[in-house]
Write a protein that holds these residues in place. Structure first.
Motif, short mmCIF file in Angstrom:
data_model
loop_
_atom_site.label_atom_id
_atom_site.label_comp_id
_atom_site.label_asym_id
_atom_site.label_seq_id
_atom_site.Cartn_x
_atom_site.Cartn_y
_atom_site.Cartn_z
N LEU A 298 20.41 29.73 106.92
CA LEU A 298 19.58 29.87 105.74
C LEU A 298 19.97 31.09 104.93
O LEU A 298 20.04 31.04 103.69
N SER A 299 20.23 32.20 105.58
CA SER A 299 20.62 33.42 104.88
C SER A 299 21.93 33.23 104.12
O SER A 299 22.10 33.75 103.01
N GLU A 300 22.85 32.48 104.70
CA GLU A 300 24.14 32.26 104.04
C GLU A 300 24.02 31.33 102.85
O GLU A 300 24.86 31.35 101.95
N GLY A 301 22.94 30.54 102.82
CA GLY A 301 22.71 29.64 101.69
C GLY A 301 23.09 28.22 102.00
O GLY A 301 24.10 27.96 102.66
N ARG A 302 22.26 27.28 101.54
CA ARG A 302 22.53 25.86 101.72
C ARG A 302 22.74 25.23 100.36
O ARG A 302 22.16 25.66 99.36
N PRO A 303 23.56 24.20 100.27
CA PRO A 303 23.88 23.62 98.95
C PRO A 303 22.69 23.02 98.22
O PRO A 303 22.72 22.91 97.00
N ARG A 330 29.47 39.17 101.52
CA ARG A 330 28.70 40.39 101.77
C ARG A 330 28.65 41.21 100.49
O ARG A 330 29.68 41.65 99.99
N GLU A 331 27.45 41.36 99.94
CA GLU A 331 27.24 42.15 98.73
C GLU A 331 28.19 41.75 97.60
O GLU A 331 28.81 42.59 96.97
N GLY A 332 28.32 40.43 97.43
CA GLY A 332 29.09 39.91 96.31
C GLY A 332 30.58 39.80 96.51
O GLY A 332 31.31 39.48 95.57
N ARG A 333 31.07 40.05 97.71
CA ARG A 333 32.51 39.94 97.95
C ARG A 333 32.76 39.21 99.27
O ARG A 333 31.90 39.18 100.15
N ARG A 334 33.94 38.63 99.40
CA ARG A 334 34.32 37.94 100.63
C ARG A 334 34.88 38.95 101.62
O ARG A 334 35.70 39.81 101.27
#
Length: 458
Positions: A298-303, A330-334
């Protein structure tokens, strides 16, 4: 300059007394320390609850807006967790494989998968702390065997007796856990079309629990219009092998499989009750929601998440990831997740997907780098752990009583909050804290300075 204003039974404190989220009001002790101590211990007698040398002198009071926030957000996040868990795979068997669940958890399923999935979130207690920016939900306990229900009911009973006026009115608000759960079962009975008869399934042979722990709720529900009985496993056949009008069509699964297996209890009688139409909540599907892997997903985001759902998750969940040798955001970067975790020990916590009472948890800042690297390496290889941002808990000022003191005294504590949710309904706000003011993993059963209380709204 700090100021304090008394308003009857409620003290209004000035600035500088902990995080603003906790508010500026505190309930004053309503009796001598010895009276409070005796009443608190009497209510939880013969339940298995451990002896505590430090006890609260009054309920913890927070603003109504703060109180409502944790229940509103807790219910919303629980529903997102449910959807996340169910969409990992279309069938139970596939989910078991995806989560790498131990074989001991592949049992006690209802025959109807829709009913099994629908009532997985009937009984929930998230755990959260108040961080620098407010509430942060650290994990979700999704199980009929939640700690905190009997304890909150008992604490509230004492505080209501001590703080009520001549008309029975109290200067605070809190729902009753037993009343809220009884309401859940009335609604469940109406949905299932079964009589208002509730089976409470558990065992006093489990370590740390006594029979009165279960019977307290059964007696309450019975006196409020719900025929309720506590069943040990060998008695459970009596819930269905009887005249139709005496059968129990629903109940509370107030045990965990690991706890029963630890003391050699057979789960077959429970499966027999399920197979004969008794719906016990929370259902076995709750194990997927209880797993911290679901928080990582959930934290990583679901489509399928909306913009609003994404914002809710970002606001209230700390950054959480399933640990593996892979890339993530992480904070807008891979970043390379494994390398990031190894290099940022002091910012992170490592947690096993399944674990209770703070077990299988490594707080990075509390261990040496070599210990951290070893734990991370083992967890990454296994694939069933998460890493999570460490949230520095903020404090609030409370009044306590201790065995070695004659009078109440003030202390700053960093509580872990546990809002109780039954069928999505608020059922009281359990909290635990270290009486010595320290912070960390608070398990009342595992630390001599651990204490518990109930939070109320003022």
């Amino acid at each position: 300059m700090q100021t304090r204003r008394d308003t009857g039974r409620v003290e209004e404190l000035g600035a500088g007394h902990g995080h603003p989220w906790f508010g500026r009001h505190r309930l004053r002790p309503a009796a001598p320390a010895e009276t409070i101590r005796r009443m608190l211990r009497h209510e939880l007698r013969d339940t298995g609850w451990p002896y505590q040398r430090v006890l609260p002198a009054a309920p913890m009071a927070i603003p109504r807006a703060s109180y409502a926030e944790v229940f509103r957000v807790g219910a919303a996040l629980t529903e997102l967790l449910r959807r996340t868990a169910l969409e990992t795979a279309p069938t139970t068997a596939d989910r078991l494989a995806a989560y790498r669940m131990p074989g001991t958890e592949d049992r006690l399923w209802l025959a109807d998968p829709f009913t099994e999935e629908r009532y997985a979130t009937s009984v929930v207690r998230p755990d959260l702390v108040i961080g620098p920016d407010g509430p942060r939900f650290l994990e979700f306990n999704v199980s009929g065997a939640l700690g905190g229900v009997v304890e909150t009911q008992s604490r509230l009973a004492v505080w209501r007796r001590l703080h009520a006026d001549e008309n029975g009115r109290t200067p605070f608000h809190s729902p009753s856990p037993f009343a809220a759960r009884a309401g859940m079962f009335r609604a469940l009975g109406a949905e299932l079309g079964v009589a208002p008869r509730v089976a409470v399934v558990g065992s006093a042979r489990v370590n740390g629990v006594e029979r009165r722990y279960f019977e307290m709720e059964a007696e309450y529900a019975g006196s409020h219009g719900l025929t309720t009985r506590f069943f040990e496993p060998e008695e459970l056949h009596e819930a269905w092998d009887c005249a139709p009008h005496l059968r129990y069509g629903m109940g509370l699964r107030n045990f965990t499989i690991p706890d029963w297996l630890e003391v050699g209890l057979d789960t077959a009688p429970v499966q027999g009750a399920l197979d004969h139409g008794c719906v016990l909540v929370g259902t076995q599907t709750s194990t997927f929601l209880h797993s911290k892997l679901t928080m990582g997903l959930l934290s990583e985001g679901r489509p399928w998440m909306t913009e609003g759902e994404r914002a809710l998750v970002d606001r209230y969940l700390p950054w959480t990831r399933i640990l593996a040798d892979r890339k993530t955001e992480r904070e807008g970067r891979r970043v390379d997740l494994l390398a990031f975790v190894l290099e940022n020990r002091e910012r992170l916590v490592l947690k096993a997907g399944l674990g209770e009472c703070g077990k299988q948890v490594v707080i990075g800042r509390e261990v040496e780098q070599a210990v951290w690297e070893s734990a991370v390496g083992e967890a990454a290889a296994d694939g069933t752990s998460i890493v999570q941002d460490f949230v520095e808990p903020r404090t609030t000022r409370v009044t306590l009583i201790a065995d070695d003191r004659d009078e109440p005294y003030e202390a700053e504590v960093a509580p872990v909050l546990g809002p109780l949710l039954f069928g999505g309904r608020p059922g009281g706000l359990f909290c635990r804290f270290f009486g010595d003011g320290s912070a960390g993993i608070v398990s009342v059963r595992g630390h001599t300075s651990s204490s518990d209380n109930v939070m109320v709204a003022v």
